[in-house]
Design a protein around this motif. Structure first.
Motif: not given
Length: 530
Positions: A336-345, A359-378
């Motif tokens: 849910p935290r990742v989703t909030d960050g992506i929705m903000h983007v 703080r908002a920039v930090a959350e955006v950075t975290r959410s984007t890194r997690i989403l794209l980084g996890t995507l590259t696992r597959t």
């Protein structure tokens, strides 16, 4: 040295006062290709009949303030306000590569602004707008020292405005030709404007095809002259995906030289040869308040989300993708935290809007890194960002963070921009491999191959002259060939307005000495003795 307007002490040699903005050096008169916007409030007389003059003035002032904001937001300059009319210039005193497009988009935005104002106040005002492009003489008037533009182009813009129906935008032929790839038009035929012997051909601007700079779909031209660059990139991409070491590919060059076409070929290469997922975002030069817009476009392409989707539909789509991408790590990574960050983007209202900016920039950075980084696992990934020179610093910082954290993943980060991009942005590439392609103009052989396609209806002599004038720039060749085809060769000595705008923008970016040298050299022509 003191400013004659406000008496503030200013630095010797300064062009403008730092306190009031007064121009301290008189500009020399110069010829420029300028797009003139002429707008007139309809219903002003009726508005004045039964209202106090002070109330009318305040209402008109408020309306003009909003319209002026629209003009400046698109890079224009308010030239003058005359009664219930406002005149704006795009391309003077500073030129942009797309001034005609900016002017028409600004005009359409102004109609939206007046429409909202009328709906809110019920005062019954409408707006007529005329837009015209051409060569004018710009400079300061001796009486009053006001910087303005003079010429038939200005008069024609006024006539177009007079002929426009309330709530519409009429443009002249040159404006339409310069923007037809970006704006949808309907021809209204020839107008017999008051005070002119010759009729004026006019077009009604309907709507843009997409965000600034986005062209309508057109026939794809042959890919020529960049085979060596593509071979080099092919090896680099294969190495990236086989060794799982990230690649930062920077493609730089002047406008029209073919950066986007090379990037598209690279994206197809990764997609078809390596089954990579390609996420594309483009930085906009104006008209967008969401600084995360290019990253938002990346996310939308990953989620298959329409830009017009409402918040509820967007959250459902983002939540579904985040859950699927994170899989069994969804709880650990706080989905849910990742989703909030992506929705903000994406520009939707989220709890992040109430946080401190860092703080908002930090959350955006975290959410984007997690989403794209996890995507590259597959899957192998291409993160493609166009026109990065327009990106906000926060976006550049985010990209640098991704370069650092995704360095051991099968990911290609491909960015395009002007040659000065990497003067502004110097990412540390310890984890990523860095490959830079600086694109020069095409050679004569490639230009002849291209001309055989875009200028096939022209005789060999004219085609050769176009190739020489284009100077290796594919966009210049295409636009000049299109103009000649439209005029039957009658305009062979004149450059299209959008080509002249690109050249003017380059000249305005130079220092005063360089412009002076070029101005003097122009007397000699393309070649001459020193």
């Amino acid at each position: 040295m003191q400013c004659p307007s406000c008496n503030t002490e200013v630095v010797e040699g300064a062009r403008f006062c730092s306190a009031c903005g007064y121009e301290l050096t008189r500009r020399a008169d110069e010829r420029r290709v300028v797009t003139v916007l002429f707008a007139d409030i309809v219903g002003f007389t009726g508005l004045s009949e039964d209202r106090d003059p002070e109330q009318v003035k305040n209402m008109v002032d408020g309306c003009f303030a909003r319209l002026a904001d629209d003009i400046t937001a698109f890079g224009g300059r308010v030239d003058k306000v005359i009664g219930d009319a406002i005149v704006a210039l795009f391309g003077a005193p500073i030129a942009h590569e797309d001034d005609a497009e900016r002017a028409v988009r600004a005009a359409l935005r102004m109609q939206e602004t007046v429409g909202r104002l009328d709906a809110d106040t019920g005062v019954g005002i409408r707006l007529r707008i005329g837009v015209n492009t051409g060569e004018v003489l710009v400079g300061a008037m001796t009486a009053g020292d006001d910087y303005t533009a003079m010429g038939d182009v200005v008069n024609t813009a006024s006539r177009l405005q007079t002929a426009a129906e309330p709530g519409t935008v009429l443009v002249g032929t040159i404006t339409q030709e310069a923007t037809q790839e970006f704006i949808r038009y309907r021809s209204v035929g020839q107008l017999h404007a008051r005070g002119r012997e010759a009729p004026v051909t006019a077009y009604r601007a309907l709507a843009p095809y997409g965000p600034p700079g986005e062209r309508r779909a057109s026939a794809e031209l042959p890919f020529v002259g960049r085979e060596r660059e593509l071979d080099l990139v092919t090896v680099a991409i294969t190495n990236t995906y086989e060794t799982r070491r990230g690649l930062l590919l920077g493609i730089t060059g002047e406008s029209g030289v073919g950066k986007s076409r090379v990037a598209a070929e690279v994206a197809d290469l990764a997609r078809f040869d390596h089954d990579a997922v390609v996420l594309h975002g483009r930085c906009l030069p104006y008209g967008e308040t969401n600084i995360w817009w290019p990253v938002a476009e990346l996310i939308r392409s990953a989620v298959s989300l329409d830009a017009a989707a409402d918040a509820e539909a967007a959250r459902a789509a983002v939540t579904d993708m985040v859950d699927r991408t994170l899989g069994d790590r969804a709880e650990t990574l706080d989905a849910p935290r990742v989703t909030d960050g992506i929705m903000h983007v994406l520009g939707y209202d989220t709890p992040l809007a109430r946080l401190a900016p860092d703080r908002a920039v930090a959350e955006v950075t975290r959410s984007t890194r997690i989403l794209l980084g996890t995507l590259t696992r597959t899957t192998p990934l291409v993160i493609w960002l166009s026109d990065l020179q327009f990106a906000d610093d926060a976006v550049l910082d985010l990209l640098e963070h991704l370069i650092d954290r995704l360095g051991r993943r099968p990911v290609v980060m491909m960015v395009t921009g002007t040659p000065k991009l990497f003067e502004r942005w110097s990412p540390a590439t310890g984890r990523f491999t860095l490959l830079g392609l600086a694109l020069d103009g095409l050679d004569d052989e490639a230009m002849h191959l291209l001309a055989a396609e875009v200028a096939r209806g022209l005789d060999p002599e004219t085609r050769a002259a176009l190739i020489e004038r284009a100077g290796g720039n594919p966009l210049f060749l295409e636009e000049m060939a299109r103009t000649l085809a439209a005029t039957g060769g009658a305009d062979a000595d004149n450059l299209p307005a959008n080509v002249r705008s690109v050249i003017s923008a380059r000249l305005d970016a130079l220092d005063e000495l360089a412009r002076s040298v070029i101005g003097n050299a122009a007397v000699l022509g393309q070649r001459g003795d020193r």
